[in-house]
Design an enzyme around this catalytic site. Sequence first.
Site, PDB file in Angstrom:
ATOM      1  N   THR A  12      21.092 -31.996  87.630  1.00 26.20           N
ATOM      2  CA  THR A  12      20.307 -32.320  86.964  1.00 26.20           C
ATOM      3  C   THR A  12      19.112 -33.182  88.007  1.00 26.20           C
ATOM      4  OG1 THR A  12      19.109 -34.655  85.061  1.00 26.20           O
ATOM      5  CG2 THR A  12      20.513 -35.043  86.502  1.00 26.20           C
ATOM      6  N   GLU A  13      17.574 -33.229  87.425  1.00 26.91           N
ATOM      7  CA  GLU A  13      16.484 -33.882  87.816  1.00 26.91           C
ATOM      8  C   GLU A  13      15.633 -32.944  89.512  1.00 26.91           C
ATOM      9  OE1 GLU A  13      14.266 -35.886  87.447  1.00 26.91           O
ATOM     10  OE2 GLU A  13      15.335 -36.474  85.116  1.00 26.91           O
ATOM     11  N   ILE A  14      16.751 -31.369  88.821  1.00 25.81           N
ATOM     12  CA  ILE A  14      15.492 -30.535  89.846  1.00 25.81           C
ATOM     13  C   ILE A  14      14.536 -29.493  89.732  1.00 25.81           C
ATOM     14  CG2 ILE A  14      18.275 -30.441  91.560  1.00 25.81           C
ATOM     15  CD1 ILE A  14      17.717 -27.980  89.207  1.00 25.81           C
ATOM     16  N   LYS A  16      14.363 -27.761  86.500  1.00 21.46           N
ATOM     17  CA  LYS A  16      14.366 -27.256  85.692  1.00 21.46           C
ATOM     18  C   LYS A  16      13.100 -26.513  85.171  1.00 21.46           C
ATOM     19  CE  LYS A  16      17.598 -27.344  82.553  1.00 21.46           C
ATOM     20  NZ  LYS A  16      17.669 -28.888  83.371  1.00 21.46           N
ATOM     21  N   THR A  17      12.613 -27.757  83.914  1.00 15.25           N
ATOM     22  CA  THR A  17      11.658 -27.299  82.733  1.00 15.25           C
ATOM     23  C   THR A  17      10.450 -26.757  83.626  1.00 15.25           C
ATOM     24  OG1 THR A  17      12.491 -28.664  81.624  1.00 15.25           O
ATOM     25  CG2 THR A  17      10.274 -28.241  81.087  1.00 15.25           C
ATOM     26  N   THR A  18      10.029 -27.480  84.613  1.00 15.58           N
ATOM     27  CA  THR A  18       9.356 -27.085  85.943  1.00 15.58           C
ATOM     28  C   THR A  18       9.146 -25.194  85.671  1.00 15.58           C
ATOM     29  OG1 THR A  18       8.554 -29.302  87.045  1.00 15.58           O
ATOM     30  CG2 THR A  18       7.343 -26.904  87.796  1.00 15.58           C
ATOM     31  N   LYS A  38      14.119 -26.058  73.784  1.00 14.60           N
ATOM     32  CA  LYS A  38      14.992 -26.651  74.048  1.00 14.60           C
ATOM     33  C   LYS A  38      15.896 -26.846  72.943  1.00 14.60           C
ATOM     34  CE  LYS A  38      15.285 -30.747  77.601  1.00 14.60           C
ATOM     35  NZ  LYS A  38      15.969 -29.657  78.671  1.00 14.60           N
ATOM     36  N   SER A  42      17.913 -35.573  75.638  1.00 17.06           N
ATOM     37  CA  SER A  42      17.679 -36.973  75.661  1.00 17.06           C
ATOM     38  C   SER A  42      16.199 -37.790  76.035  1.00 17.06           C
ATOM     39  CB  SER A  42      18.488 -37.636  76.138  1.00 17.06           C
ATOM     40  OG  SER A  42      19.091 -36.776  77.386  1.00 17.06           O
ATOM     41  N   ASP A  55       9.904 -32.635  78.730  1.00 13.26           N
ATOM     42  CA  ASP A  55       9.880 -31.271  79.205  1.00 13.26           C
ATOM     43  C   ASP A  55       9.981 -30.399  78.002  1.00 13.26           C
ATOM     44  OD1 ASP A  55      11.014 -32.498  81.357  1.00 13.26           O
ATOM     45  OD2 ASP A  55      13.199 -32.712  80.889  1.00 13.26           O
ATOM     46  N   GLU A 117      15.887 -23.323  77.413  1.00  8.74           N
ATOM     47  CA  GLU A 117      16.403 -24.268  78.451  1.00  8.74           C
ATOM     48  C   GLU A 117      17.435 -24.773  78.180  1.00  8.74           C
ATOM     49  OE1 GLU A 117      14.785 -27.770  81.076  1.00  8.74           O
ATOM     50  OE2 GLU A 117      13.653 -26.575  79.994  1.00  8.74           O
ATOM     51  N   GLY A 118      18.638 -25.303  78.925  1.00  8.57           N
ATOM     52  CA  GLY A 118      19.202 -26.609  78.106  1.00  8.57           C
ATOM     53  C   GLY A 118      19.666 -27.997  78.790  1.00  8.57           C
ATOM     54  N   ARG A 207       7.473 -27.671  97.639  1.00  9.49           N
ATOM     55  CA  ARG A 207       6.529 -28.771  96.861  1.00  9.49           C
ATOM     56  C   ARG A 207       5.216 -29.175  96.650  1.00  9.49           C
ATOM     57  NH1 ARG A 207       9.924 -33.272  95.332  1.00  9.49           N
ATOM     58  NH2 ARG A 207       8.545 -34.305  95.909  1.00  9.49           N
ATOM     59  N   LEU A 208       5.208 -28.882  95.423  1.00 10.23           N
ATOM     60  CA  LEU A 208       3.589 -28.401  94.957  1.00 10.23           C
ATOM     61  C   LEU A 208       2.839 -29.907  94.932  1.00 10.23           C
ATOM     62  CD1 LEU A 208       3.817 -25.825  92.861  1.00 10.23           C
ATOM     63  CD2 LEU A 208       2.992 -25.722  95.087  1.00 10.23           C
TER      64      LEU A 208
END
Length: 227
Positions: A12-14, A16-18, A38, A42, A55, A117-118, A207-208
């Site tokens: 998580t928090e890597i 994925k949505t971006t 999606k 939560s 997301d 998206e999961g 990293r942007l």
Amino acid sequence: MNHAYFVTGTDTEIGKTTIAAGLLHAARRAGLSTAAAKPVASGCQLTDAGLRNDDALALLAECSLALRYEEVNPLAFAPPIAPHLAAREAGVRLDVPALVDAVRPILARQADFTLVEGAGGWRVPLAGTASLSDLPIVLGLPVILVVGVRLGCINHALLSAEAIQRDGLRLAGWIANLVDAQTSRLEENLATLNERLPAPCLGRVPRLDRADAASVAAHLDLAALGF
């Protein structure tokens, strides 16, 4: 030409949505129609229109088909916790048939490029003994894996790929998202991932300063997916 994929991550928090939004933007830029789902989210915020997830909104913004928010994200929960726990607190049974029923109308729209998206990684729990990975299994969707590149990512990526293949699904591609720009031996780590993951790399996203869909899309290549 209708292609649909399930997007999962190594954790998580890597980002994925971006990455998913960037993929949709790249598809639109290539002249393809796009749609996304999606199904469960939560950490949603209460708005005048109801619960909304950032997301899901990001994905909706990159859909060329006219979709309502509720179609993209039918199961929205406020607490920023694991979806099965958030659903339990809300008195909702989070099971595979409900998620399949939620996603099939999006797939039926037959966009050229559709992403489902999961939430988090591959084995996110649902009700009972079910997992979110059961959704792409039932739907027969190939998988795109977002690898959050940081210390430990090789193990997470390879285990995720093994689980995806063991579940009978095809890993269509993977994307390196450099969540830790200071990752030691970065090039060697990426080379190892290239050697060991059984799918092509669709891009390497640095990293942007502004990680919007257009900026991310500039670092992605859909050619390995057949576009």
